[in-house]
Design a protein around this motif. Sequence first.
Motif, mmCIF file in Angstrom:
data_model
loop_
_atom_site.group_PDB
_atom_site.id
_atom_site.type_symbol
_atom_site.label_atom_id
_atom_site.label_comp_id
_atom_site.label_asym_id
_atom_site.label_seq_id
_atom_site.Cartn_x
_atom_site.Cartn_y
_atom_site.Cartn_z
ATOM 1 N N ARG A 87 5.079 42.856 70.486
ATOM 2 C CA ARG A 87 5.641 44.130 70.944
ATOM 3 C C ARG A 87 7.153 44.073 71.123
ATOM 4 O O ARG A 87 7.801 45.085 71.345
ATOM 5 N N CYS A 131 2.123 55.626 74.416
ATOM 6 C CA CYS A 131 3.532 55.947 74.648
ATOM 7 C C CYS A 131 4.314 56.293 73.382
ATOM 8 O O CYS A 131 5.492 56.611 73.460
ATOM 9 N N ARG A 182 4.070 63.186 66.144
ATOM 10 C CA ARG A 182 4.534 62.796 67.469
ATOM 11 C C ARG A 182 6.031 62.510 67.455
ATOM 12 O O ARG A 182 6.525 61.670 68.196
ATOM 13 N N LEU A 229 -1.514 50.719 75.493
ATOM 14 C CA LEU A 229 -0.430 51.399 76.206
ATOM 15 C C LEU A 229 0.707 51.786 75.254
ATOM 16 O O LEU A 229 1.285 52.862 75.371
ATOM 17 N N ASN A 230 0.991 50.928 74.282
ATOM 18 C CA ASN A 230 2.031 51.256 73.294
ATOM 19 C C ASN A 230 1.642 52.483 72.477
ATOM 20 O O ASN A 230 2.480 53.314 72.147
ATOM 21 N N GLU A 231 0.345 52.554 72.136
ATOM 22 C CA GLU A 231 -0.124 53.695 71.370
ATOM 23 C C GLU A 231 0.087 54.985 72.160
ATOM 24 O O GLU A 231 0.598 55.975 71.651
ATOM 25 N N LEU A 267 8.887 51.113 74.981
ATOM 26 C CA LEU A 267 8.095 50.777 76.157
ATOM 27 C C LEU A 267 8.384 49.347 76.611
ATOM 28 O O LEU A 267 8.478 49.063 77.789
ATOM 29 N N GLU A 323 7.376 46.444 63.695
ATOM 30 C CA GLU A 323 6.364 46.654 64.731
ATOM 31 C C GLU A 323 5.097 47.253 64.116
ATOM 32 O O GLU A 323 3.976 46.880 64.456
#
Lengths: 291, 186, 541
Positions: free
Chosen positions: A148, C112, A234, C108-110, A244, A168
């Motif tokens: 990540r 966000c 999105r 959680l990454n998805e 994040l 990513e």
Amino acid sequence: MLVSWNYRFRNSPMDHIDPRARFIFSFALLFAATATWNPIILFVLFLIAITWYLMARLTWKDTKVGWFMISIMLFTMIVVNTIITGGGAGGVVPPGGQLVWPGGFDLFGKHFTFGLTVERVWFAISQLMRILSISLAFIIIPYTMDSRAYGVTFSKLGMPDRLAYTMELSFRFIPTLARNFQVTLDAQRARGFELDGGKGNFIKKIRRVAPLLIPVTMNAIVSSEDIANAMDLRGFGEQKRTWLYELKFNWWDWALIVFSVLMLATVLLLAFRFDMRLFSVPGWFYGLFNK
Amino acid sequence: MAKQTEKKSIWAFGTKQVVYAAIGAALYAVLTWAFNVWQIPGAGNVGIRPAIVIPMFFGIAFGPIVGFITGFVGNILADMLSGYGFWIWWDLGNGIIGLIPGLFSALIVKYDEIKSILWGELSVIVGSAAGMGLASASEFWVSGADFNTVLLANFVPSFVTNIIWGLVLLPLLMIAYAAILKRSGR
Amino acid sequence: MSEPKPLPLVVKDLSFRYHTRDSCAIRNINLSLEPGQIMLLAGSSGCGKTTLMRCINGLIPHSYNGEMTGEILVHGQSIEGMKLSQISRHIGTLLQDPERQILGTYVLNEVCFGLESMALPRKEMLPIAHKALERLRILYLKDKETFFTSGGEKQKVALAGVLAMEPDILLLDEPLASLDPASAHEALLAFRELADEGLSIMIVEHRVDDVLAIKPEKVLYMEDGEINYYGDVAGLMETVDYSRIKLPAEVIARRAKGKVHPVFKPTVPELDKDSEPLLSFQDVRFQYKEDTPEVLHGINLDVRSGEVIAILGHNGSGKTTMVKHALGLLKPTSGKVLLEGVDSKKSTIATSAKTIGYVFQSPSQMLFASTVREELAYGPENLGFSKEQVAENVDWAIDTVNLEEELSTPPLALSFGQQKRVSIASVLSMRSRILMMDEPTAGQDYWNYKSFMDTILQTPGFDSIIFITHDLDLALIYANRVIVLYGGEIVADGHPQDILLDEEKIKKWRLLPTSLLKLNQELWPKTGQYMRAEALSQFIT
């Protein structure tokens, strides 16, 4: 086929260094180590690299595949090319020099002559230090970087978002594609495809991978339309994104960056200003062979 | 069905290209790794790798940037999967193997025409020469070997295996891709 | 103040034509959606429902070019000229395949992803993401890798990613397609709950029967790009062609009364209980690796000539693992699999393929050749058939699936339904004695899959047919034997009429009783056997 990544949080000193600082250090070391053949400088860099490697607290079991690869490479590069044939040193070590066994040597009752020179032995040692330094710095990356973290790391290092995000997204699709490959492999085996064997000439043998390669590739391309839609829906790429995953510079990260810059600058200065760039054999080393 | 009406720009890098590049890199990594599982293990950088056709194909189909990322990032990821570490020169070399066919992509309208396939084949040769050339040349710099050694030990084996796989497999992928384009009516 | 609040979504006289096509994909669409309403959008594939969704969520014209007329209003405001990210703060879209919608490696990454695109700082992202996950009761998944979540969980994760953008309208594109019945039902309940919280929801789905469980307020039925019916559920039942979309069994039976229906007759040979089993599982246990849990726990099973077997079970119950053993793609950790008496450990898959033809779920996972003919010849050539034999088999196989005119077309250029038939034909061409199919109806609409199954079951040449399915109706219409897997064990094995009697058990196995099953049970005293809804029409009063 199940993909497994090597990253784990080990609570090692490395885990507490900001990935940006780690990349800066690794590249500084790479450029420093490739700027010179001076054995003393290489030795110092080698010690720094070992320290760096130890900070990751990796076990032998973690990294043995990588070291196996590096050993193969070192073997061809150093033992075969430098020691045996001499070509591996040809770019740096001038022809001629002092033979290790000027009169040849006797082994199993036979007499051998072998053109290995003292210079080449010393060069092999320099080569070993240089390549090991680079390897030590880079082999730890997959074991110490959270998947990540790549996007935000490269983005904060100045790479455009779209490029940084690509890496990513690649991570996301690796397990899916590995599973798809397994399904296709099974589907074709159900139609009599066999992994090995197969008749026919060379080209036919190569074409035998087509039933695996084509479905997996085309499937991936077809699905990319939906994936791109999912991203557009999105708001991907409409403005500079945030991440994040959190990166935070601590004082030791700054210290590491300063150290990296100083290290590289010193080596470059020594190499190009004080002529410590070139290969040379210290006198004492010759002494070892003069009996 | 997607936006195809505007002039084909090989340097565009929008959402679609991000996806193609990401999928291409992931695919290249997975196939390299998967073919390694049941072929010569440890053959690594200059091994027998059918997957090398992936960056070539993604270049010719989606342009130089996608091709480059497919090869460059894909090789990094493949080495990660196998636990081989990180070899920036070979990663760059693989990137170029995808980038050069990408430059040729501007010449191609229909992927199943003989002319297109010949362009593709040429791009395989030029790309492999440039990519493996760069990667091998780096060995001069890194390991200090002489020209003959680099040529024989690094360049020739990797160049030859790459173009063999590329020349045989690229046309097959191009033809399959042409079929997909027909289906979606683009 | 007295002016009424504009509706969340109004579509006025909408038509659209893709640049690459001559005719309009949709024509004169009018609809509106109120807060808290669920609208079911039904129709067979190619009816224009995907295009309509793309117009509403802005992908048309943002990513697809063409000519659009008419107007789309969100809360009274036209979406024309809005950025996609602006539209998506009102309209959230869940794509058909969550596997393709999910972009994050971790849950959680998805969730966000959209928030990152809108450049929210991390500390604002987290509470929103948590709320979205909590709303669907999947907060416990937050740190999981998305790849390792189950099918039902994946869908909820993808939905959470959409909800994080806080839309008030949801578009759901065939949300049940990849789910087993129990997960599908759960998903539907979750949608209802969201509507009760005030969201307006549009569900595109051809499994009309299933969606009726959550009582959609409105139904829109499309055919050939036009609205064929727009109104409440009751009206749909009376107007729509019941062979096109899956209506409740009692509706079909009532409406089919007095009409003539073609007789369906499967062509496998008569069952001979004393014959040698074609395929035999003897206490088969399996685990992928020594340190992973066992997936199959002692499977015992004999398959004989004349059997049509439906293998039922929830996602992850071990169905696919089991059938892979039949062919030798997997070898048992302990126990034996015998194929015509030969141990799978002593035989190659290529040999086994002569006995079992295995059709995988998705055709795109196997099609590679540059012509259909080449594709069909691949199997028999690998099995070492003679040239004449290969040609003969190819001809027979292509005949069976009715695609003679496509022999020189590249399979990859065909439509999904045609590809599915080619993938079957490419297995048929090996002339195996047993035909084994994994989810044969997946990805096809109701009308297509029914005619597809009818054709296959009526194809002569198989001693036995085995298929994996989620769909209870397929099992009770087509199979003469049902095997239920649950958690890696066979928990039921027998005639559908005996197995599917107990509703409690069916629910426990994570299968759902269907309207057809219920109707059959009701009429059992009169029929004495399970039948399809059309055939039941003669028994209802």
